[in-house]
Design a protein around this motif. Structure first.
Motif, PDB file in Angstrom:
ATOM      1  N   THR A 115      37.197 -13.894  11.892  1.00 49.03           N
ATOM      2  CA  THR A 115      35.917 -15.250  12.646  1.00 49.03           C
ATOM      3  C   THR A 115      34.924 -13.356  13.707  1.00 49.03           C
ATOM      4  OG1 THR A 115      36.670 -16.689  12.628  1.00 49.03           O
ATOM      5  CG2 THR A 115      34.407 -16.022  13.828  1.00 49.03           C
ATOM      6  N   ARG A 148      35.620 -22.571  18.736  1.00 47.25           N
ATOM      7  CA  ARG A 148      36.002 -21.819  17.827  1.00 47.25           C
ATOM      8  C   ARG A 148      37.673 -22.593  18.519  1.00 47.25           C
ATOM      9  NH1 ARG A 148      35.658 -16.074  18.885  1.00 47.25           N
ATOM     10  NH2 ARG A 148      38.133 -16.363  19.449  1.00 47.25           N
ATOM     11  N   ASN A 207      33.464 -24.253  13.281  1.00 46.01           N
ATOM     12  CA  ASN A 207      33.525 -23.412  12.532  1.00 46.01           C
ATOM     13  C   ASN A 207      32.261 -23.336  12.905  1.00 46.01           C
ATOM     14  OD1 ASN A 207      30.695 -24.862  12.012  1.00 46.01           O
ATOM     15  ND2 ASN A 207      31.771 -25.953   9.818  1.00 46.01           N
ATOM     16  N   ILE A 208      31.719 -21.651  12.319  1.00 46.51           N
ATOM     17  CA  ILE A 208      31.390 -21.244  12.576  1.00 46.51           C
ATOM     18  C   ILE A 208      29.399 -21.482  13.055  1.00 46.51           C
ATOM     19  CG2 ILE A 208      31.755 -19.077  12.376  1.00 46.51           C
ATOM     20  CD1 ILE A 208      29.905 -18.634   9.742  1.00 46.51           C
ATOM     21  N   GLN A 255      29.861 -22.705  16.908  1.00 48.61           N
ATOM     22  CA  GLN A 255      30.270 -22.572  17.182  1.00 48.61           C
ATOM     23  C   GLN A 255      28.620 -21.806  17.686  1.00 48.61           C
ATOM     24  OE1 GLN A 255      32.448 -19.371  16.262  1.00 48.61           O
ATOM     25  NE2 GLN A 255      33.872 -21.133  14.702  1.00 48.61           N
ATOM     26  N   GLU A 300      32.619 -15.361   9.181  1.00 44.91           N
ATOM     27  CA  GLU A 300      33.837 -15.943   8.782  1.00 44.91           C
ATOM     28  C   GLU A 300      34.149 -15.531   7.124  1.00 44.91           C
ATOM     29  OE1 GLU A 300      35.846 -19.715   7.928  1.00 44.91           O
ATOM     30  OE2 GLU A 300      35.262 -19.569  10.839  1.00 44.91           O
TER      31      GLU A 300
END
Length: 381
Positions: free
Chosen positions: A187, A215, A220-221, A224, A248
């Motif tokens: 990441t 995180r 997941n992004i 986040q 990612e």
């Protein structure tokens, strides 16, 4: 009688005395002569001694060792021959060990250097000695906060190499990068905080720690970005925001998931060609409390180089000139083709500095470079 190994010696030493512990071990157990440890400064403008004054016996050899991460034999100076051994830990270029060799071979010295590099990275959190060597000027309070937030400046293994740099190193405000590795998942985030000085640094700190919190909880992004947006909005009420690019990377396949929440841009160099990644920009983090984000997908091929830059690079307009822009960036990236990632970011930063032609930058800048070699040949558990 069994002599203690270097790891035992370093664990027994106080954190601010690691350099002396390594020197004593090498001289007593390996029969070396003089020993020096060189550390890079924040701007990566040079290497500086820990044990002596500012004198470096052979700067050219030390710089070549630091850049190549290979052992370099010094030209003989005044009848003295020296070996320069890289200090590195998990891909981080920590510094250079300089020794007048004795009976011990280069591989024994490299093994000792590797153990020392790991110990040094751990010790920097509890002593200021090594940080004082690294700084060649006083940091602003904002820069102090930003450097302490960083995960490091390099990371890598057989699958990838990652490097990042902040400029101006001693007065950076809101630009930042972060990364984390777990298994085949890498990441990477690059942030461009709104404003100047401590206001920008505190804003970025809120966003970085919110994304880390998400995180580290397995988010997941997208999650986040959304948690960071909620945290920044709750603190600043929409008056401040953070332009952020979250990536990612699946290191086993080269698949990349991206959330483009603002101004950082990404370029990919492949087979001598440089192209800007066409990502759809979404709202900067913190502009609205209920912001929602979507993932975009792309793929890297083995040998690809990806660079992510903040708007302090691509939007730089020194002395009223046209923005540095895509063309100048692509030309600088092409010049990095044969350089490792850590040197490539320096090449792009120097290109930006030359574009300023002596005028002071009006914005701080961050560059992150990722080289993906391809999936590892050995499976990882």
């Amino acid at each position: 009688m069994t002599h203690p190994d270097v790891g035992t010696q370093l664990r027994a030493a106080a954190p601010d005395r690691l350099a002396e512990a390594l020197r004593d071990h090498l001289q007593k157990e390996c029969g070396t002569g003089r020993v020096e440890i060189l550390l890079p400064d924040y701007q990566l403008s040079g290497l500086w001694p820990v044990l002596g004054g500012d004198a470096v016996p052979d700067r050219e050899a030390a710089n070549r060792c630091f850049s190549s991460q290979q052992i370099v034999a010094s030209r003989r100076t005044g009848g003295e021959g020296l070996l320069h051994v890289p200090l590195s830990a998990w891909g981080e270029r920590v510094g250079v060990l300089v020794v007048e060799p004795g009976p011990a071979g280069p591989e024994a010295l490299r093994s000792a250097a590797d153990v020392f590099a790991v110990a040094l990275r751990a010790a920097e959190s509890v002593t200021d000695r090594y940080r004082r060597v690294r700084r060649r000027a006083r940091l602003t309070m904002a820069a102090e906060l930003q450097w302490d937030l960083l995960p490091g400046r390099c990371l890598g293994d057989e699958r990838f190499t990652l490097a990042g740099q902040l400029e101006p190193a001693y007065s950076v405000c809101g630009d930042h990068f972060d990364w984390a590795l777990e298994g085949d998942r890498l990441t990477v985030t690059v942030l461009n905080g709104f404003g100047e000085g401590m206001d920008a640094a505190l804003l970025t700190a809120v966003a970085v720690n919110a994304m880390r919190n998400a995180r580290r909880s397995g988010a997941n992004i997208v999650e986040q970005a959304e948690l960071a947006s909620e945290a920044v909005y709750a603190r600043f009420g929409g008056t401040r925001h953070v332009a952020t690019l979250l990536l990612e990377v699946n290191l086993a396949t080269g698949a990349v998931e991206a959330v483009d929440a603002g101004s950082p841009k990404a370029v990919v160099a492949r087979d001598g060609l440089v192209r800007m990644l066409d990502l759809e920009q979404q709202l900067p983090v913190g502009m609205f409390g209920d912001a929602r984000y979507e993932i975009q997908r792309l793929a890297l091929e083995p040998g690809d180089r990806m660079l992510v830059i903040s708007d302090g690079v691509h939007n730089a307009t020194p002395a009223g000139r046209a923005p540095y822009g895509d063309a100048a960036l692509a030309a600088a990236v092409r010049r990095t083709r044969l350089q490792p990632a850590a040197d490539a970011i320096g090449t792009v930063m120097r290109s930006l500095e030359e574009y300023h032609a002596g005028s002071e930058p009006t914005d701080d800048a961050v560059i992150v470079c990722l080289d993906w070699a391809g999936p590892a040949l050995v499976s990882r558990v």
